[in-house]
Scaffold this active site. Structure first.
Site, PDB file in Angstrom:
ATOM      1  N   TYR A  67      46.323  41.541  21.899  1.00  0.00           N
ATOM      2  CA  TYR A  67      46.187  40.133  22.301  1.00  0.00           C
ATOM      3  C   TYR A  67      44.737  39.665  22.189  1.00  0.00           C
ATOM      4  CZ  TYR A  67      51.030  39.726  23.571  1.00  0.00           C
ATOM      5  OH  TYR A  67      52.404  39.665  23.492  1.00  0.00           O
ATOM      6  N   ARG A  70      44.292  38.716  18.754  1.00  0.00           N
ATOM      7  CA  ARG A  70      44.938  37.419  18.451  1.00  0.00           C
ATOM      8  C   ARG A  70      44.129  36.261  19.048  1.00  0.00           C
ATOM      9  NH1 ARG A  70      51.034  38.113  20.169  1.00  0.00           N
ATOM     10  NH2 ARG A  70      51.161  35.907  19.609  1.00  0.00           N
ATOM     11  N   ASN A 102      55.175  28.572  20.616  1.00  0.00           N
ATOM     12  CA  ASN A 102      53.893  29.141  20.213  1.00  0.00           C
ATOM     13  C   ASN A 102      52.973  29.298  21.411  1.00  0.00           C
ATOM     14  OD1 ASN A 102      54.932  29.033  17.665  1.00  0.00           O
ATOM     15  ND2 ASN A 102      53.899  27.123  17.114  1.00  0.00           N
ATOM     16  N   VAL A 103      52.147  30.317  21.324  1.00  0.00           N
ATOM     17  CA  VAL A 103      51.231  30.611  22.438  1.00  0.00           C
ATOM     18  C   VAL A 103      49.777  30.374  22.002  1.00  0.00           C
ATOM     19  CG1 VAL A 103      52.818  32.285  23.489  1.00  0.00           C
ATOM     20  CG2 VAL A 103      51.179  33.069  21.780  1.00  0.00           C
ATOM     21  N   HIS A 119      56.658  29.887  26.051  1.00  0.00           N
ATOM     22  CA  HIS A 119      56.311  31.316  26.047  1.00  0.00           C
ATOM     23  C   HIS A 119      54.892  31.580  26.525  1.00  0.00           C
ATOM     24  CE1 HIS A 119      59.628  31.923  22.759  1.00  0.00           C
ATOM     25  NE2 HIS A 119      60.129  31.763  23.967  1.00  0.00           N
ATOM     26  N   CYS A 147      41.630  42.941  37.659  1.00  0.00           N
ATOM     27  CA  CYS A 147      41.610  41.748  38.508  1.00  0.00           C
ATOM     28  C   CYS A 147      40.498  41.870  39.552  1.00  0.00           C
ATOM     29  CB  CYS A 147      42.975  41.637  39.198  1.00  0.00           C
ATOM     30  SG  CYS A 147      43.098  40.453  40.517  1.00  0.00           S
ATOM     31  N   CYS A 150      42.412  42.153  43.212  1.00  0.00           N
ATOM     32  CA  CYS A 150      43.189  43.321  43.680  1.00  0.00           C
ATOM     33  C   CYS A 150      42.996  44.548  42.808  1.00  0.00           C
ATOM     34  CB  CYS A 150      44.677  42.958  43.751  1.00  0.00           C
ATOM     35  SG  CYS A 150      45.470  42.974  42.132  1.00  0.00           S
ATOM     36  N   GLY A 187      59.677  24.759  12.015  1.00  0.00           N
ATOM     37  CA  GLY A 187      58.968  26.024  11.824  1.00  0.00           C
ATOM     38  C   GLY A 187      59.401  27.129  12.757  1.00  0.00           C
ATOM     39  N   SER A 189      62.515  30.219  13.300  1.00  0.00           N
ATOM     40  CA  SER A 189      63.647  30.927  12.667  1.00  0.00           C
ATOM     41  C   SER A 189      64.882  30.846  13.550  1.00  0.00           C
ATOM     42  CB  SER A 189      63.255  32.392  12.446  1.00  0.00           C
ATOM     43  OG  SER A 189      62.919  32.983  13.700  1.00  0.00           O
TER      44      SER A 189
HETATM   45  C1  BV8 Z   1      64.783  36.426  28.179  1.00  0.00           C
HETATM   46  C2  BV8 Z   1      55.268  35.367  23.384  1.00  0.00           C
HETATM   47  C3  BV8 Z   1      66.068  36.685  30.132  1.00  0.00           C
HETATM   48  C4  BV8 Z   1      54.695  36.721  23.172  1.00  0.00           C
HETATM   49  C5  BV8 Z   1      57.522  35.463  22.458  1.00  0.00           C
HETATM   50  C6  BV8 Z   1      67.208  42.937  22.971  1.00  0.00           C
HETATM   51  C7  BV8 Z   1      66.134  43.463  23.693  1.00  0.00           C
HETATM   52  C8  BV8 Z   1      65.311  42.676  24.517  1.00  0.00           C
HETATM   53  C9  BV8 Z   1      65.575  41.307  24.606  1.00  0.00           C
HETATM   54  C10 BV8 Z   1      66.627  40.787  23.863  1.00  0.00           C
HETATM   55  C11 BV8 Z   1      67.440  41.577  23.061  1.00  0.00           C
HETATM   56  N1  BV8 Z   1      68.355  40.753  22.474  1.00  0.00           N
HETATM   57  C12 BV8 Z   1      68.156  39.479  22.877  1.00  0.00           C
HETATM   58  C13 BV8 Z   1      67.124  39.488  23.725  1.00  0.00           C
HETATM   59  C14 BV8 Z   1      66.570  38.331  24.377  1.00  0.00           C
HETATM   60  C15 BV8 Z   1      65.198  38.098  23.748  1.00  0.00           C
HETATM   61  C16 BV8 Z   1      65.385  37.670  22.307  1.00  0.00           C
HETATM   62  O1  BV8 Z   1      65.724  36.553  22.044  1.00  0.00           O
HETATM   63  N2  BV8 Z   1      65.155  38.617  21.361  1.00  0.00           N
HETATM   64  C17 BV8 Z   1      65.297  38.290  19.954  1.00  0.00           C
HETATM   65  C18 BV8 Z   1      64.305  39.109  19.139  1.00  0.00           C
HETATM   66  C19 BV8 Z   1      66.742  38.575  19.538  1.00  0.00           C
HETATM   67  N3  BV8 Z   1      64.591  37.041  24.503  1.00  0.00           N
HETATM   68  C20 BV8 Z   1      63.836  37.357  25.558  1.00  0.00           C
HETATM   69  O2  BV8 Z   1      63.603  38.499  25.932  1.00  0.00           O
HETATM   70  C21 BV8 Z   1      63.315  36.162  26.317  1.00  0.00           C
HETATM   71  N4  BV8 Z   1      63.549  36.339  27.718  1.00  0.00           N
HETATM   72  O3  BV8 Z   1      65.761  36.428  27.499  1.00  0.00           O
HETATM   73  O4  BV8 Z   1      64.801  36.514  29.550  1.00  0.00           O
HETATM   74  C22 BV8 Z   1      65.992  38.032  30.741  1.00  0.00           C
HETATM   75  C23 BV8 Z   1      65.198  38.171  31.864  1.00  0.00           C
HETATM   76  C24 BV8 Z   1      65.148  39.418  32.475  1.00  0.00           C
HETATM   77  C25 BV8 Z   1      65.864  40.505  31.938  1.00  0.00           C
HETATM   78  C26 BV8 Z   1      66.624  40.334  30.762  1.00  0.00           C
HETATM   79  C27 BV8 Z   1      66.692  39.097  30.161  1.00  0.00           C
HETATM   80  C28 BV8 Z   1      61.809  36.039  26.103  1.00  0.00           C
HETATM   81  C29 BV8 Z   1      61.550  35.605  24.676  1.00  0.00           C
HETATM   82  C30 BV8 Z   1      60.070  35.258  24.524  1.00  0.00           C
HETATM   83  C31 BV8 Z   1      59.383  36.366  23.754  1.00  0.00           C
HETATM   84  N5  BV8 Z   1      57.992  35.984  23.552  1.00  0.00           N
HETATM   85  N6  BV8 Z   1      56.251  35.108  22.331  1.00  0.00           N
HETATM   86  C32 BV8 Z   1      53.811  36.751  21.958  1.00  0.00           C
HETATM   87  O5  BV8 Z   1      53.745  35.745  21.231  1.00  0.00           O
HETATM   88  O6  BV8 Z   1      53.215  37.819  21.758  1.00  0.00           O
HETATM   89  S1  BV8 Z   1      58.580  35.189  21.187  1.00  0.00           S
HETATM   90  C33 BV8 Z   1      57.764  35.003  19.708  1.00  0.00           C
HETATM   91  O7  BV8 Z   1      58.793  34.712  18.772  1.00  0.00           O
HETATM   92  C34 BV8 Z   1      56.807  33.828  19.565  1.00  0.00           C
HETATM   93  O8  BV8 Z   1      56.734  32.994  20.707  1.00  0.00           O
HETATM   94  C35 BV8 Z   1      57.464  33.041  18.411  1.00  0.00           C
HETATM   95  O9  BV8 Z   1      57.169  31.699  18.445  1.00  0.00           O
HETATM   96  C36 BV8 Z   1      58.851  33.301  18.755  1.00  0.00           C
HETATM   97  C37 BV8 Z   1      59.959  32.847  17.908  1.00  0.00           C
HETATM   98  O10 BV8 Z   1      59.664  33.088  16.608  1.00  0.00           O
HETATM   99  P1  BV8 Z   1      59.397  31.784  15.713  1.00  0.00           P
HETATM  100  O11 BV8 Z   1      58.451  30.888  16.417  1.00  0.00           O
HETATM  101  O12 BV8 Z   1      60.695  31.213  15.290  1.00  0.00           O
HETATM  102  O13 BV8 Z   1      58.610  32.434  14.551  1.00  0.00           O
HETATM  103  P2  BV8 Z   1      59.275  33.188  13.326  1.00  0.00           P
HETATM  104  O14 BV8 Z   1      58.206  33.940  12.602  1.00  0.00           O
HETATM  105  O15 BV8 Z   1      60.494  33.905  13.794  1.00  0.00           O
HETATM  106  O16 BV8 Z   1      59.772  32.018  12.375  1.00  0.00           O
HETATM  107  C38 BV8 Z   1      58.838  31.208  11.723  1.00  0.00           C
HETATM  108  C39 BV8 Z   1      59.678  30.235  10.944  1.00  0.00           C
HETATM  109  O17 BV8 Z   1      58.805  29.297  10.329  1.00  0.00           O
HETATM  110  C40 BV8 Z   1      60.451  30.902   9.833  1.00  0.00           C
HETATM  111  O18 BV8 Z   1      61.787  30.397   9.866  1.00  0.00           O
HETATM  112  C41 BV8 Z   1      59.734  30.483   8.559  1.00  0.00           C
HETATM  113  O19 BV8 Z   1      60.650  30.257   7.496  1.00  0.00           O
HETATM  114  C42 BV8 Z   1      59.137  29.167   8.967  1.00  0.00           C
HETATM  115  N7  BV8 Z   1      57.886  28.797   8.322  1.00  0.00           N
HETATM  116  C43 BV8 Z   1      56.884  29.620   7.910  1.00  0.00           C
HETATM  117  N8  BV8 Z   1      55.870  28.850   7.435  1.00  0.00           N
HETATM  118  C44 BV8 Z   1      56.251  27.551   7.575  1.00  0.00           C
HETATM  119  C45 BV8 Z   1      57.526  27.510   8.142  1.00  0.00           C
HETATM  120  N9  BV8 Z   1      58.177  26.355   8.405  1.00  0.00           N
HETATM  121  C46 BV8 Z   1      57.539  25.214   8.092  1.00  0.00           C
HETATM  122  N10 BV8 Z   1      56.306  25.166   7.557  1.00  0.00           N
HETATM  123  C47 BV8 Z   1      55.631  26.311   7.285  1.00  0.00           C
HETATM  124  N11 BV8 Z   1      54.408  26.252   6.733  1.00  0.00           N
HETATM  125 ZN    ZN Z   2      45.268  40.928  41.118  1.00  0.00          ZN
END
Ligand code: BV8
Ligand code: ZN
Length: 245
Positions: A67, A70, A102-103, A119, A147, A150, A187, A189
């Site tokens: 991070y 990043r 996005n973050v 996120h 921290c 703590c 933008g 997926s």
């Molecule tokens: C939750 C912050 C409830 C961190 C991110 C199995 C195991 C564990 C979890 C799961 C699982 N199956 C399902 C899940 C749930 C999971 C999930 O959805 N997993 C996915 C992989 C299937 N979700 C979670 O865990 C969420 N929490 O469900 O909580 C819970 C609570 C307690 C206990 C259990 C459950 C939390 C999800 C948040 C994760 N954090 N980010 C960090 O950034 O390091 S997600 C991360 O992916 C980013 O935020 C990113 O934005 C996000 C999504 O991806 P996209 O933004 O869509 O980016 P991507 O690359 O995928 O796509 C880009 C697109 O742009 C493409 O389509 C491309 O074609 C297009 N593109 C490229 N260039 C351009 C363009 N378009 C236009 N113009 C361009 N120039």
């Molecule tokens: Zn603390």
């Protein structure tokens, strides 16, 4: 870009518009996306390997450094024309809600006022124990900073896989998706839940769905309008066609 007249009229007459953005809108600023077929950041790692509480518990230094890398990368980039086009569009729409996965903070940097960061934000750091936010910290490159209150390990203020999204932000995003007349999916997926459900919430309530992406996604068949291409090119053209300067 020839814009359908009905979409131009729809944009000119809509009062409530919601937009969900993903890593694709930051791609033209030079930030790599997570999953795109070319050099997606995720390619080198499994998402669970880095962006998860288990990964942080297993190797806090690896995750902290990823991070920190990043955060440094973001210092070198600027919003692109797509971010600015969304700022301009919001000026013409009475109730425009911008929701981002996005973050990177680029929407705020571009001047978007009401941004819902589903996120979290990479630039913010909090204690993994007491939750206190840290304004500054000493990273000696050897140990993960702790921290001041703590002594807990500091972590990025982002939502990791398996962690819940911030309740207030998620509820605002769902509300905006359910009540909008027009929903943009830009933008992203549409893989990550629950953010990916927002477009369907809008569609199911009768909103027009407009998708802008360089590739087709699972949402594309449901979208009323799909523009294949770069958001940094399409959004400015769309805004200029609807609200010519
Ligand atoms: C939750 C912050 C409830 C961190 C991110 C199995 C195991 C564990 C979890 C799961 C699982 N199956 C399902 C899940 C749930 C999971 C999930 O959805 N997993 C996915 C992989 C299937 N979700 C979670 O865990 C969420 N929490 O469900 O909580 C819970 C609570 C307690 C206990 C259990 C459950 C939390 C999800 C948040 C994760 N954090 N980010 C960090 O950034 O390091 S997600 C991360 O992916 C980013 O935020 C990113 O934005 C996000 C999504 O991806 P996209 O933004 O869509 O980016 P991507 O690359 O995928 O796509 C880009 C697109 O742009 C493409 O389509 C491309 O074609 C297009 N593109 C490229 N260039 C351009 C363009 N378009 C236009 N113009 C361009 N120039
Ligand atoms: Zn603390």
């Amino acid at each position: 870009m020839d814009l359908p007249l009905d979409l131009i009229n729809l944009l000119r007459t809509s009062h409530r518009v919601a937009a969900l953005t993903g890593a694709g809108v930051s791609q033209e600023s030079g930030l790599r996306t997570f999953r795109d077929s070319r050099d997606g950041l995720w390619k080198q790692y499994q998402p669970e390997e880095l962006a998860s509480p288990a990964a942080f518990a297993r190797d806090p230094k690896l995750i902290w450094d990823w991070y920190a890398w990043r955060r440094e990368a973001i210092k070198a980039v600027r919003p692109n024309a797509g971010h600015y086009a969304l700022v301009e569009a919001a000026r013409h729409i009475s109730d425009f809600t911008l929701v981002t996965q996005n973050v990177d903070g680029l929407h705020c940097m571009a001047g978007s006022s009401k941004v819902i960061e589903l996120h979290g934000n990479l630039q913010r750091v909090r204690c993994s124990q007491c939750g206190e936010f840290a304004e500054d910290w000493n990273d000696d490159g050897v140990n993960v900073p702790r921290c001041a209150l703590c002594g807990g390990l500091l972590r990025p203020h982002v939502v990791w896989f398996g962690e819940s999204l911030p309740r207030a932000e998620l509820e605002l995003a769902i509300e905006a998706s359910r009540h909008c007349e027009l929903f943009f999916s830009i933008g992203t997926s549409g893989v990550v839940q629950p953010a990916a459900t927002l477009a369907y919430a809008a569609h199911n309530r009768g909103a027009a769905v407009v998708e802008i992406n360089t590739e087709r996604t699972p949402l594309t068949p449901k979208a009323d309008y799909f523009f294949q291409g770069k958001s940094g090119e399409i959004l400015p053209e769309l805004v200029q066609a609807v609200w010519p300067k």
